[in-house]
Write a protein that holds these residues in place. Structure first.
Motif, PDB file in Angstrom:
ATOM      1  N   LYS A 649       0.819  -1.218   0.000  1.00 57.68           N
ATOM      2  CA  LYS A 649       0.000   0.000   0.000  1.00 57.68           C
ATOM      3  C   LYS A 649       0.850   1.265   0.000  1.00 57.68           C
ATOM      4  CE  LYS A 649      -3.755  -2.314   2.490  1.00 57.68           C
ATOM      5  NZ  LYS A 649      -4.607  -2.318   3.707  1.00 57.68           N
ATOM      6  N   GLY A 650       2.129   1.124  -0.311  1.00 59.00           N
ATOM      7  CA  GLY A 650       3.005   2.283  -0.307  1.00 59.00           C
ATOM      8  C   GLY A 650       3.505   2.591   1.091  1.00 59.00           C
ATOM      9  N   ILE A 651       4.306   3.639   1.205  1.00 59.34           N
ATOM     10  CA  ILE A 651       4.911   4.018   2.479  1.00 59.34           C
ATOM     11  C   ILE A 651       4.290   5.324   2.957  1.00 59.34           C
ATOM     12  CG2 ILE A 651       7.053   4.657   3.641  1.00 59.34           C
ATOM     13  CD1 ILE A 651       8.569   3.023   1.569  1.00 59.34           C
ATOM     14  N   ASP A 652       3.688   5.267   4.151  1.00 60.62           N
ATOM     15  CA  ASP A 652       3.160   6.479   4.771  1.00 60.62           C
ATOM     16  C   ASP A 652       3.324   6.356   6.283  1.00 60.62           C
ATOM     17  OD1 ASP A 652       1.148   4.778   5.673  1.00 60.62           O
ATOM     18  OD2 ASP A 652      -0.286   5.409   4.145  1.00 60.62           O
ATOM     19  N   SER A 653       2.686   7.227   7.027  1.00 58.85           N
ATOM     20  CA  SER A 653       2.879   7.270   8.473  1.00 58.85           C
ATOM     21  C   SER A 653       2.355   6.038   9.191  1.00 58.85           C
ATOM     22  CB  SER A 653       2.209   8.520   9.050  1.00 58.85           C
ATOM     23  OG  SER A 653       0.815   8.492   8.785  1.00 58.85           O
ATOM     24  N   THR A 654       1.596   5.194   8.515  1.00 56.34           N
ATOM     25  CA  THR A 654       1.050   3.995   9.149  1.00 56.34           C
ATOM     26  C   THR A 654       1.957   2.776   8.985  1.00 56.34           C
ATOM     27  OG1 THR A 654      -0.196   3.293   7.178  1.00 56.34           O
ATOM     28  CG2 THR A 654      -1.277   4.848   8.687  1.00 56.34           C
ATOM     29  N   ALA A 655       3.028   2.899   8.230  1.00 52.32           N
ATOM     30  CA  ALA A 655       3.886   1.748   7.941  1.00 52.32           C
ATOM     31  C   ALA A 655       4.678   1.355   9.187  1.00 52.32           C
ATOM     32  CB  ALA A 655       4.833   2.073   6.796  1.00 52.32           C
ATOM     33  N   GLY A 656       4.496   0.120   9.621  1.00 52.25           N
ATOM     34  CA  GLY A 656       5.228  -0.376  10.778  1.00 52.25           C
ATOM     35  C   GLY A 656       6.594  -0.907  10.381  1.00 52.25           C
ATOM     36  N   VAL A 657       7.568  -0.767  11.283  1.00 53.43           N
ATOM     37  CA  VAL A 657       8.937  -1.204  11.014  1.00 53.43           C
ATOM     38  C   VAL A 657       9.446  -1.982  12.216  1.00 53.43           C
ATOM     39  CG1 VAL A 657      11.261  -0.512  10.352  1.00 53.43           C
ATOM     40  CG2 VAL A 657       9.317   0.884   9.663  1.00 53.43           C
ATOM     41  N   TYR A 658       9.982  -3.175  11.958  1.00 56.03           N
ATOM     42  CA  TYR A 658      10.514  -4.007  13.022  1.00 56.03           C
ATOM     43  C   TYR A 658      11.792  -3.393  13.580  1.00 56.03           C
ATOM     44  CZ  TYR A 658      12.181  -8.209  15.424  1.00 56.03           C
ATOM     45  OH  TYR A 658      12.631  -9.097  16.355  1.00 56.03           O
ATOM     46  N   VAL A 659      12.093  -3.711  14.827  1.00 53.66           N
ATOM     47  CA  VAL A 659      13.210  -3.091  15.526  1.00 53.66           C
ATOM     48  C   VAL A 659      14.551  -3.359  14.837  1.00 53.66           C
ATOM     49  CG1 VAL A 659      13.499  -5.044  17.099  1.00 53.66           C
ATOM     50  CG2 VAL A 659      14.258  -2.788  17.808  1.00 53.66           C
ATOM     51  N   LEU A 660      14.738  -4.544  14.229  1.00 52.45           N
ATOM     52  CA  LEU A 660      16.008  -4.882  13.593  1.00 52.45           C
ATOM     53  C   LEU A 660      16.048  -4.557  12.109  1.00 52.45           C
ATOM     54  CD1 LEU A 660      16.725  -8.437  15.101  1.00 52.45           C
ATOM     55  CD2 LEU A 660      17.308  -6.210  16.048  1.00 52.45           C
ATOM     56  N   SER A 661      14.983  -4.018  11.568  1.00 51.79           N
ATOM     57  CA  SER A 661      14.839  -3.914  10.121  1.00 51.79           C
ATOM     58  C   SER A 661      15.832  -2.946   9.486  1.00 51.79           C
ATOM     59  CB  SER A 661      13.421  -3.468   9.775  1.00 51.79           C
ATOM     60  OG  SER A 661      13.277  -3.315   8.383  1.00 51.79           O
ATOM     61  N   LYS A 662      16.424  -3.396   8.351  1.00 53.82           N
ATOM     62  CA  LYS A 662      17.266  -2.538   7.520  1.00 53.82           C
ATOM     63  C   LYS A 662      16.470  -1.919   6.373  1.00 53.82           C
ATOM     64  CE  LYS A 662      21.421  -3.630   6.262  1.00 53.82           C
ATOM     65  NZ  LYS A 662      22.280  -2.569   6.808  1.00 53.82           N
ATOM     66  N   ILE A 663      15.167  -2.097   6.370  1.00 51.00           N
ATOM     67  CA  ILE A 663      14.364  -1.575   5.267  1.00 51.00           C
ATOM     68  C   ILE A 663      14.440  -0.048   5.162  1.00 51.00           C
ATOM     69  CG2 ILE A 663      11.995  -1.336   4.433  1.00 51.00           C
ATOM     70  CD1 ILE A 663      11.516  -4.205   5.244  1.00 51.00           C
ATOM     71  N   PRO A 664      14.427   0.712   6.268  1.00 48.48           N
ATOM     72  CA  PRO A 664      14.618   2.164   6.108  1.00 48.48           C
ATOM     73  C   PRO A 664      15.959   2.518   5.470  1.00 48.48           C
ATOM     74  CG  PRO A 664      13.676   1.678   8.258  1.00 48.48           C
ATOM     75  CD  PRO A 664      14.069   0.367   7.657  1.00 48.48           C
ATOM     76  N   ALA A 665      17.034   1.837   5.884  1.00 44.35           N
ATOM     77  CA  ALA A 665      18.354   2.114   5.314  1.00 44.35           C
ATOM     78  C   ALA A 665      18.402   1.743   3.839  1.00 44.35           C
ATOM     79  CB  ALA A 665      19.432   1.355   6.089  1.00 44.35           C
ATOM     80  N   THR A 666      17.776   0.634   3.475  1.00 47.91           N
ATOM     81  CA  THR A 666      17.740   0.234   2.070  1.00 47.91           C
ATOM     82  C   THR A 666      16.940   1.230   1.249  1.00 47.91           C
ATOM     83  OG1 THR A 666      17.985  -2.082   2.678  1.00 47.91           O
ATOM     84  CG2 THR A 666      17.076  -1.622   0.504  1.00 47.91           C
ATOM     85  N   GLY A 667      15.845   1.741   1.818  1.00 42.37           N
ATOM     86  CA  GLY A 667      15.095   2.786   1.133  1.00 42.37           C
ATOM     87  C   GLY A 667      15.955   4.004   0.846  1.00 42.37           C
ATOM     88  N   ALA A 668      16.812   4.365   1.803  1.00 44.75           N
ATOM     89  CA  ALA A 668      17.729   5.491   1.589  1.00 44.75           C
ATOM     90  C   ALA A 668      18.709   5.181   0.467  1.00 44.75           C
ATOM     91  CB  ALA A 668      18.468   5.808   2.879  1.00 44.75           C
ATOM     92  N   LEU A 669      19.235   3.961   0.434  1.00 46.30           N
ATOM     93  CA  LEU A 669      20.167   3.578  -0.621  1.00 46.30           C
ATOM     94  C   LEU A 669      19.516   3.611  -2.000  1.00 46.30           C
ATOM     95  CD1 LEU A 669      22.066   0.662   1.126  1.00 46.30           C
ATOM     96  CD2 LEU A 669      23.106   2.755   0.227  1.00 46.30           C
TER      97      LEU A 669
END
Length: 825
Positions: A649-669
């Motif tokens: 559903k895309g990325i918005d303020s409701t998107a949950g992120v696990y404590v160990l997740s590298k998904i935010p960093a990968t999004g930056a890359l």
């Protein structure tokens, strides 16, 4: 009241705008005390649980500081105290081993002084000091930067002079036995010191610690009031005095740890609290000036992220300067003894949360404990590669102890190879093998197939998780590659050729040779090398060409080839390694709906879902620079397709992120600003119903695991969004990208280290980038993407020298030279 007013003023100043431009358009005035101060903790009511105390530490020793109504409380922990080694046969039940603690310290004022409303506690991150104020009692506490000493300055202005009592308390009963392991704790008094010692023994293993306390500025008397505690009582005297507590530890039975601790304490007592504070201020001032990030947005979300970034740096500066890396599960912040979930072992994936972000902070010393631990065990990793897997090079387990990987008896090693390489059916395992495995620690990677079945009729029962040797971390080899790649990154960021030759190259070569000689790597009819019977992190067991292992090989071999050519070594092996890389299988893929994505594994697999996206906690493709903003459009397309599968559903303020997740960093890359704007704040806050403590840490790993894993992951993402230096592929030349994934509505200013040894300073204000300044720490060729898509004026040490055009800007810089880029007007 006057003191409280000044502290409140400091807090208000910390949230105002922290920077101002000078008259020059390429310079920022940086308020470092305010940057650090934004992360300060300020409590106007006491904590209700010790885990929410305020952390102080010098990287080797640390404690949380918390209160009960009559007392200040501490548990002094160290990075180099371990109850047992990896060879232990006494901790076959999960979560029963322990580490880190030296003892409890309590400073009691005889009656209630620390309760609301007459209570105020403040942690200054710029000084590493905790101040606590109560009813006519005020204290300042720190851990001395130079030696392992807690110093607590006390100002007791109560009309009636009451004794102040310092108590040392054991973490367990005086004698504790488990199998052949024993832990002995002893109390004694010598002169005006009270002393608590610990000894841990099992077979040839030995570790000891000492905790010594004394007072400066008042006369004292000592008494032991229980079997597990000893007290030092101050006699009436000066309202101002200081309590000192020092620790020491050793793995050498002949070393006198009490003498070492007393020496540290006396050095501190002779200097006095004011001089200790000056030492700490000097160290922390230098620490904060090596790099910085300051963020601001109208909705305060950027400010929130900036605060937590500074907090991450403070915690790592306080806990990662010792002989061993600080552990993910509790760090130096245990408060209820030295038992902790997951015990004394290091999980590579969890440790990466703490350490991956440190490269860009320009604090290489904070990475040294990690590198030192792995380098010390190099020879044992080489033995493990041969014994356990029948390979060459080195094998670094996903889960390992602080020490060497234990050597196996030859007969056990031979059977282990047959079982683990799936050459011998599990049903044919010998009773000798099972008896040997019975007492081994089940969290160690090589024994992770073991399954707890509980105590029955006085005997501990174990089984197999999968009716084979496969478990969560049993067949993971990519950890060794990731560790070796971090050694390579250390070279890339520092350009330290001596480091590359002496430390990084052996790791790169060792891991590559392990893969090349691994018996379950073989060249198939398609002309490609395939790898079988391996895991994909913890998700896939007994897979084929898993994304973790293919990514690892595709990352490590190019880095090794580049390093060999830089060092002019192993010329005979270069074509061998190149042939292996040229014929290595591609990353596993699937195509659906016209879109190609990377998957976890090819078939067959024993357990897990192979046709799924890569593990969100490890993101191996992006760890090894296999997909970056410099990659080909085709590779970037597959990377984006893969990333999008995480967010239907895309990325918005409701998107949950696990404590160990590298998904935010990968999004930056991948250049996605929404990954920073939404995912990073959500990762810091954790998901609904997941607790964040008052001190911004959490207990995400279970009991006694106070940690900042999510902060490290978020810090990595923020840095990459602000400034990333990435190659088109591993071993290729890096290119700097400023604000590659930054939300245009967020203002930002920073100094961060990039590959090639360039310190980059820049800002984005209201969506505009006024300048980019680069300082060459070593000198060399700089490559940077044009952030303005317009002609660029280049200044060297303040003097205009040339105009650059094009998308990729390239220029040489000498060591120490400052180069500034500005859009041509």
């Amino acid at each position: 009241m006057k003191r409280l007013f000044s502290m409140l003023c400091f807090g208000l100043c910390a949230v105002t705008h922290l920077y101002a431009y000078t008259n020059r358009k390429d310079t920022l005035t940086v308020n470092y005390p305010a940057i650090a101060g934004a992360a300060d903790l300020d409590y106007t009511r006491p904590v209700t649980r010790p885990e929410e105390g305020m952390p102080i530490g010098n990287g080797r020793m640390g404690t949380l500081v918390w209160t009960v109504p009559s007392s200040l409380k501490f548990q002094l922990n160290r990075v180099d105290v371990f109850g047992n080694s990896s060879a232990s046969n006494s901790f076959f039940e999960r979560n029963t081993d322990y580490c880190g603690g030296t003892g409890f310290v309590e400073v009691d004022f005889g009656r209630d002084v620390f309760s609301a409303p007459a209570f105020h506690q403040h942690l200054s991150c710029y000084e590493g000091m905790v101040t606590t104020a109560g009813r006519k009692v005020a204290t300042r506490g720190l851990i001395w930067e130079r030696e392992d000493v807690l110093a607590l300055e006390i100002n007791d202005q109560r009309e009636t002079s009451l004794p102040v009592t310092t108590t040392l308390q054991m973490l367990r009963m005086p004698v504790t036995r488990k199998g052949s392991h024993q832990a002995l704790s002893k109390l004694r008094q010598e002169g005006d010191y009270i002393i608590l010692t610990q000894e841990f023994r099992e077979d040839d293993y030995y570790c000891s610690s000492a905790l010594v306390a004394a007072v400066g500025g008042r006369a004292v008397e000592a008494e032991q009031n229980t079997a597990t505690s000893i007290r030092l009582r101050t006699l009436p005297g000066s309202p101002a005095f200081t309590v000192y507590a020092a620790t020491a530890a050793s793995f050498n039975p002949s070393e006198d740890v009490v003498k070492a601790a007393v020496s540290k304490l006396e050095a501190a007592r002779q200097k006095g609290f004011t001089a200790l504070l000056q030492d700490n201020r000097a160290w922390w001032q230098q620490f904060w000036q090596r790099s910085y990030i300051k963020l601001h947005s109208a909705d305060k979300q950027a400010d929130y992220v900036s605060q937590h970034y500074a907090w991450y740096l403070y915690i790592m500066g306080s806990s990662s300067r010792g002989r061993f890396p600080v552990k993910f599960n509790g760090m130096l912040w245990s408060t209820n003894g030295d038992d902790r979930k997951w015990g004394h072992l290091y999980w590579g994936a969890n440790q990466s949360c703490l350490y991956n972000a440190l490269f860009q902070t320009n604090h290489p010393d904070l990475l040294d404990p990690m590198f030192d631990m792995y380098s010390r065990a190099y020879d044992s990793y080489a033995t493990a590669a041969r014994q356990q897997w029948g390979s060459q090079g080195i094998y670094i387990p996903e889960t390992t102890g602080f020490d060497n990987t234990p050597v196996l008896p030859d007969s056990i090693a031979a059977e282990m190879r047959d079982l683990y390489l799936v050459r011998k059916p599990w049903e044919q395992r010998s009773s000798a093998f099972m008896e040997y495995a019975y007492t081994k620690m089940p969290f160690l990677s090589r024994w992770n197939w073991k399954k707890d079945e509980g105590w029955k009729e006085g005997r501990w029962h174990t089984g197999s998780k999968s009716n084979s040797t496969f478990g969560h971390v049993s067949h993971i080899f990519s950890r060794g590659a990731k560790i070796a790649y971090q050694y390579w990154l250390r070279y890339e960021y520092t350009q330290d050729t001596a480091w590359l030759r002496q430390r990084a190259y052996p790791m790169l070569k060792g891991v590559a040779e392990f893969y090349r000689n691994f018996p379950n790597v073989r060249k198939e009819k398609d002309g490609r090398y395939h790898i079988y019977h391996i895991n994909d992190n913890e998700s896939i067991w007994d897979g084929h060409n898993t994304v973790e292992e293919i990514s690892a090989m595709r990352g490590i071999f190019p880095a090794l080839l580049k390093a060999a050519r830089l060092l002019h070594t192993d010329s005979d092996m270069v074509p061998v390694w190149q042939e292996f890389l040229d014929h290595l299988s591609p990353l596993p893929e699937q195509t659906a709906g016209g879109q190609t994505t990377w998957t976890r594994s090819l078939l067959p697999v024993l357990q897990g879902k192979p046709d799924w996206h890569p593990d969100g906690n490890t993101m191996p493709v992006w760890f090894f620079d296999l997909c970056t903003l410099e990659s080909t459009p085709a590779v970037q397309q597959v990377g984006n397709n893969t990333y999008n599968t995480y967010f239907d559903k895309g990325i918005d303020s409701t998107a949950g992120v696990y404590v160990l997740s590298k998904i935010p960093a990968t999004g930056a890359l991948l250049g996605k600003p929404e990954a920073i704007q939404y995912l990073v704040p959500n990762q810091l806050r954790r998901r609904p119903n997941e607790e964040v403590l008052r001190n911004r840490m959490d207990l995400s790993e279970g009991y006694q695991t106070t940690n900042i894993q999510r902060l490290g992951r978020a810090a990595e993402a923020v840095q990459l969004a602000l400034c990333q230096s990435v190659p088109a592929g591993p071993g290729e030349e890096s290119v700097i990208h400023v604000f590659a994934a930054w939300p245009r509505s967020w203002d930002a200013e920073y100094t961060l280290l990039c590959r090639g040894g360039f310190l980059v300073t820049s800002a984005m204000l209201q969506g505009n980038i006024p300048f980019v300044k680069l300082e060459a720490t070593q000198g060399g060729q700089c490559r940077i993407r044009n952030p303005w898509n317009a002609p660029v004026v280049l200044y060297r040490n303040g003097k205009k020298t040339q105009v650059l055009k094009g998308s990729l800007l390239t220029f040489a810089a000498t060591k120490g030279e400052q180069v500034t880029l500005q859009r041509q007007r």
